[in-house]
Design a protein around this motif. Structure first.
Motif, PDB file in Angstrom:
ATOM      1  N   UNK A   5       0.815  -1.219   0.000  1.00  0.00           N
ATOM      2  CA  UNK A   5       0.000   0.000   0.000  1.00  0.00           C
ATOM      3  C   UNK A   5       0.847   1.267   0.000  1.00  0.00           C
ATOM      4  N   UNK A   6       2.105   1.147  -0.290  1.00  0.00           N
ATOM      5  CA  UNK A   6       3.016   2.290  -0.254  1.00  0.00           C
ATOM      6  C   UNK A   6       3.646   2.485  -1.627  1.00  0.00           C
ATOM      7  N   UNK A   7       4.341   3.594  -1.789  1.00  0.00           N
ATOM      8  CA  UNK A   7       5.013   3.897  -3.052  1.00  0.00           C
ATOM      9  C   UNK A   7       6.478   4.210  -2.804  1.00  0.00           C
ATOM     10  N   UNK A   8       7.308   3.976  -3.819  1.00  0.00           N
ATOM     11  CA  UNK A   8       8.719   4.352  -3.689  1.00  0.00           C
ATOM     12  C   UNK A   8       8.878   5.862  -3.815  1.00  0.00           C
ATOM     13  N   UNK A   9      10.102   6.310  -3.711  1.00  0.00           N
ATOM     14  CA  UNK A   9      10.424   7.737  -3.759  1.00  0.00           C
ATOM     15  C   UNK A   9       9.921   8.406  -5.042  1.00  0.00           C
ATOM     16  N   UNK A  10      10.073   7.743  -6.175  1.00  0.00           N
ATOM     17  CA  UNK A  10       9.622   8.297  -7.454  1.00  0.00           C
ATOM     18  C   UNK A  10       8.180   7.869  -7.758  1.00  0.00           C
ATOM     19  N   UNK A  11       7.274   8.295  -6.903  1.00  0.00           N
ATOM     20  CA  UNK A  11       5.876   7.862  -6.931  1.00  0.00           C
ATOM     21  C   UNK A  11       5.196   8.085  -8.281  1.00  0.00           C
ATOM     22  N   UNK A  12       5.370   9.265  -8.883  1.00  0.00           N
ATOM     23  CA  UNK A  12       4.680   9.563 -10.141  1.00  0.00           C
ATOM     24  C   UNK A  12       5.131   8.610 -11.256  1.00  0.00           C
ATOM     25  N   UNK A  13       6.440   8.396 -11.347  1.00  0.00           N
ATOM     26  CA  UNK A  13       6.964   7.461 -12.347  1.00  0.00           C
ATOM     27  C   UNK A  13       6.454   6.046 -12.063  1.00  0.00           C
ATOM     28  N   UNK A  14       6.441   5.674 -10.805  1.00  0.00           N
ATOM     29  CA  UNK A  14       6.000   4.344 -10.397  1.00  0.00           C
ATOM     30  C   UNK A  14       4.541   4.112 -10.769  1.00  0.00           C
ATOM     31  N   UNK A  15       3.703   5.121 -10.599  1.00  0.00           N
ATOM     32  CA  UNK A  15       2.283   5.005 -10.956  1.00  0.00           C
ATOM     33  C   UNK A  15       2.144   4.742 -12.458  1.00  0.00           C
ATOM     34  N   UNK A  20       1.505   0.824 -17.171  1.00  0.00           N
ATOM     35  CA  UNK A  20       2.104   0.148 -18.316  1.00  0.00           C
ATOM     36  C   UNK A  20       2.225  -1.347 -18.042  1.00  0.00           C
ATOM     37  N   UNK A  21       2.642  -1.682 -16.853  1.00  0.00           N
ATOM     38  CA  UNK A  21       2.792  -3.079 -16.461  1.00  0.00           C
ATOM     39  C   UNK A  21       1.448  -3.805 -16.512  1.00  0.00           C
ATOM     40  N   UNK A  22       0.423  -3.174 -16.027  1.00  0.00           N
ATOM     41  CA  UNK A  22      -0.917  -3.777 -16.032  1.00  0.00           C
ATOM     42  C   UNK A  22      -1.361  -4.072 -17.467  1.00  0.00           C
ATOM     43  N   UNK A  23      -1.080  -3.154 -18.357  1.00  0.00           N
ATOM     44  CA  UNK A  23      -1.408  -3.318 -19.778  1.00  0.00           C
ATOM     45  C   UNK A  23      -0.662  -4.523 -20.372  1.00  0.00           C
ATOM     46  N   UNK A  24       0.614  -4.630 -20.076  1.00  0.00           N
ATOM     47  CA  UNK A  24       1.426  -5.730 -20.602  1.00  0.00           C
ATOM     48  C   UNK A  24       1.027  -7.060 -19.969  1.00  0.00           C
ATOM     49  N   UNK A  45       8.961  -4.809  -2.491  1.00  0.00           N
ATOM     50  CA  UNK A  45       7.887  -5.600  -1.879  1.00  0.00           C
ATOM     51  C   UNK A  45       8.328  -6.171  -0.532  1.00  0.00           C
ATOM     52  N   UNK A  46       9.547  -6.651  -0.476  1.00  0.00           N
ATOM     53  CA  UNK A  46      10.034  -7.256   0.764  1.00  0.00           C
ATOM     54  C   UNK A  46      10.454  -6.231   1.817  1.00  0.00           C
ATOM     55  N   UNK A  47      11.130  -5.180   1.392  1.00  0.00           N
ATOM     56  CA  UNK A  47      11.700  -4.243   2.370  1.00  0.00           C
ATOM     57  C   UNK A  47      10.771  -3.080   2.699  1.00  0.00           C
ATOM     58  N   UNK A  48       9.855  -2.773   1.765  1.00  0.00           N
ATOM     59  CA  UNK A  48       8.964  -1.612   1.910  1.00  0.00           C
ATOM     60  C   UNK A  48       9.764  -0.320   2.114  1.00  0.00           C
ATOM     61  N   UNK A  49      10.898  -0.269   1.448  1.00  0.00           N
ATOM     62  CA  UNK A  49      11.806   0.873   1.529  1.00  0.00           C
ATOM     63  C   UNK A  49      11.309   1.991   0.605  1.00  0.00           C
ATOM     64  N   UNK A  50      10.641   2.978   1.181  1.00  0.00           N
ATOM     65  CA  UNK A  50      10.053   4.071   0.410  1.00  0.00           C
ATOM     66  C   UNK A  50      11.094   5.083  -0.073  1.00  0.00           C
ATOM     67  N   UNK A  51      12.354   4.858   0.254  1.00  0.00           N
ATOM     68  CA  UNK A  51      13.417   5.783  -0.149  1.00  0.00           C
ATOM     69  C   UNK A  51      14.101   5.358  -1.450  1.00  0.00           C
ATOM     70  N   UNK A  52      13.680   4.242  -2.024  1.00  0.00           N
ATOM     71  CA  UNK A  52      14.295   3.801  -3.276  1.00  0.00           C
ATOM     72  C   UNK A  52      13.483   4.298  -4.472  1.00  0.00           C
ATOM     73  N   UNK A  53      14.122   4.320  -5.622  1.00  0.00           N
ATOM     74  CA  UNK A  53      13.459   4.597  -6.881  1.00  0.00           C
ATOM     75  C   UNK A  53      13.274   3.287  -7.628  1.00  0.00           C
ATOM     76  N   UNK A  95       9.680   6.707 -21.134  1.00  0.00           N
ATOM     77  CA  UNK A  95      10.652   6.432 -20.068  1.00  0.00           C
ATOM     78  C   UNK A  95      10.340   5.155 -19.288  1.00  0.00           C
ATOM     79  N   UNK A  96       9.260   4.493 -19.663  1.00  0.00           N
ATOM     80  CA  UNK A  96       8.841   3.282 -18.959  1.00  0.00           C
ATOM     81  C   UNK A  96       9.488   2.061 -19.599  1.00  0.00           C
ATOM     82  N   UNK A  97       9.945   1.136 -18.763  1.00  0.00           N
ATOM     83  CA  UNK A  97      10.667  -0.023 -19.269  1.00  0.00           C
ATOM     84  C   UNK A  97      10.308  -1.274 -18.473  1.00  0.00           C
ATOM     85  N   UNK A  98      10.078  -2.357 -19.200  1.00  0.00           N
ATOM     86  CA  UNK A  98       9.827  -3.664 -18.590  1.00  0.00           C
ATOM     87  C   UNK A  98      10.751  -4.673 -19.251  1.00  0.00           C
TER      88      UNK A  98
END
Length: 133
Positions: A5-15, A20-24, A45-53, A95-98
């Motif tokens: 239920x949390x987001x990483x530091x780069x929240x807008x990019x992550x959203x 894009x991921x859902x589409x793929x 997912x494991x660390x819930x480290x909100x300070x990462x990108x 800028x999105x990549x999978x």
């Protein structure tokens, strides 16, 4: 199932990356390929480290599924690059990549056990923390 239920530091990019991921994922589920999440989003997912990108999403799939995946990308007109030497397929949208990496090449010695995670927009099997590190 574990819920994120949390987001990483780069929240807008992550959203945007998750959209894009859902589409793929909707495309590859139809051809019965079940990817395993690895990389920075698995770490998150494991660390819930909100300070990462989280700049991209990394999946593991069986290399024998590469041909079906490429065929489907061609049908859906999804731009991809297949790097045979590196056993990976990369798709980009701006800028999105999978990445779809060969579990048989890069992680051939792992247990192949996974943990289920709910990322709000989709549920995924995630490589175990032990196998991730």
């Amino acid at each position: 199932m574990n819920r994120i239920n949390i987001s990483p530091l780069n929240k807008e990019h992550f959203i945007e990356l998750k959209k894009f991921c859902k589409e793929i994922l909707s495309i590859i589920k139809k051809i019965d390929i079940n990817p395993i999440l690895s990389g920075s989003q698995a770490y998150f997912a494991y660390t819930k480290d909100e300070k990462i990108n989280i700049n991209d999403i990394d999946f593991l799939i069986n290399e024998e599924d590469f041909d079906r995946l490429i065929k489907e990308f061609k049908i859906k007109k999804i731009n991809y690059k297949y790097h045979k030497k590196w056993h990976t397929i990369v798709i980009k949208k701006g800028k999105l990549k999978i990445d779809f990496d060969s579990i048989d090449f890069w992680f051939k010695d792992i247990s192949k056990k996974t943990t289920k995670y709910d990322f709000k927009d989709f549920n995924l099997s995630v490589i175990t923390l032990k196998d991730l590190i």
